[in-house]
Design a protein around this motif. Structure first.
Motif: not given
Lengths: 184, 102
Positions: A23-32
């Motif tokens: 779940l944690q991995a799925d939520e990882t994202q970066l917004k630029l």
């Protein structure tokens, strides 16, 4: 001897932990956030492309947005709407003062992480110094521009001791730092 | 300015590269500012290291010959270097001088 119930409990705990990690991995994202420059339409396509490439290389989603202007990029950082923004040095120091934004990387052009602003004139104008521009028309970029406004402003104040509206006849805002050179 | 609408224009030293060769030959510059730090890649406060560091590494990898074509998608710099707050002291000073920073 370990009971079957205890083994089952441990198994469930491991499964639950794995699920949490997933779940944690799925939520990882970066917004630029990217600030528009001379060609916003091209930038929009570029942002999509580079976000996709970074996403592939980092192993989690990377999303890119193009903000309306520098102020919107600063606001997006402040709100946490984006994690990272590409911006000029002046918006950065304002964002730093407002919220503690952190500089990570600097662009390099022709081997240098710095560049200069210049005052351009036509060769046939007869203008050879800043003092010659008294009573003339001049184009400046947006006030958030370092090379097209703030640093040249300081140049004029330091060199001739005057600045618009006292010094020039007309002051023409041009938007982006590159626009004034070709304007008209 | 190159078209004669105004007498002068303030812009980046690279701005004339956007003009046609004919326009470029028609203009010259008469004054130059002190060095200005190039555009910055900025993180929001509190961005976790596990997100920040891999991103920085990926961005620096764009300097490698096999990746350099990707820089065209990021405003087209020649590359990236790491930076730090002290680099921007000159910008802070001038921003304070004109009331943009307290």
């Amino acid at each position: 001897m370990i009971s079957r119930r205890r083994i089952l409990g441990r198994c469930l705990a491991v499964i639950a932990l794995s699920a949490c990690r997933t779940l944690q991995a799925d939520e990882t994202q970066l917004k630029l956030a990217f600030v528009p420059q001379e060609n916003p339409d091209k930038l929009l396509g570029d942002v999509t492309t580079i976000a996709s490439i970074l996403s592939e290389r980092l192993g989690y989603p990377v999303k890119g947005i193009v903000t309306l202007d520098h102020a919107a990029a600063v606001e997006a950082l402040r709100n946490g709407d984006v994690d990272i923004s590409f911006m000029g040095a002046l918006p950065f120091v304002l964002a730093e003062a407002q919220m503690g934004a952190e500089p990570l990387l600097s662009e390099v052009y022709r081997g240098s992480p710095t560049y200069k602003g210049r005052v351009f004139v036509r060769r046939d104008s007869g203008i050879t110094s800043l003092a010659d521009l008294r009573g003339r028309d001049i184009a400046f970029a947006d006030p958030i521009s370092e090379s097209g406004y703030l640093f040249p402003l300081d140049l004029f104040v330091g060199s001739v001791g005057f600045f618009w509206p006292d010094f020039f006849r007309r002051w023409l805002p041009t938007g982006h730092a590159s626009d004034g050179v070709g304007v008209g | 300015m190159a078209s004669g609408l105004v007498d002068a224009a303030c812009a980046s030293e690279y701005a004339d590269s956007l003009l046609s060769p004919d326009q470029q030959s028609d203009i010259e510059w008469i004054a130059e500012t002190s060095p200005i730090p190039a555009h910055v890649v900025v993180a929001r406060p509190g961005l976790e290291d596990h997100l920040k560091q891999p991103f920085v590494e990926q961005m620096l990898s764009l300097n490698e010959p096999e990746n350099r074509h990707l820089l065209a998608y990021l405003y087209g710099p020649d590359g990236y270097v790491t930076t730090e707050p002290a680099v921007y002291e000159g910008v802070r000073e001038i921003a304070r001088r004109y009331g943009l920073l307290s």
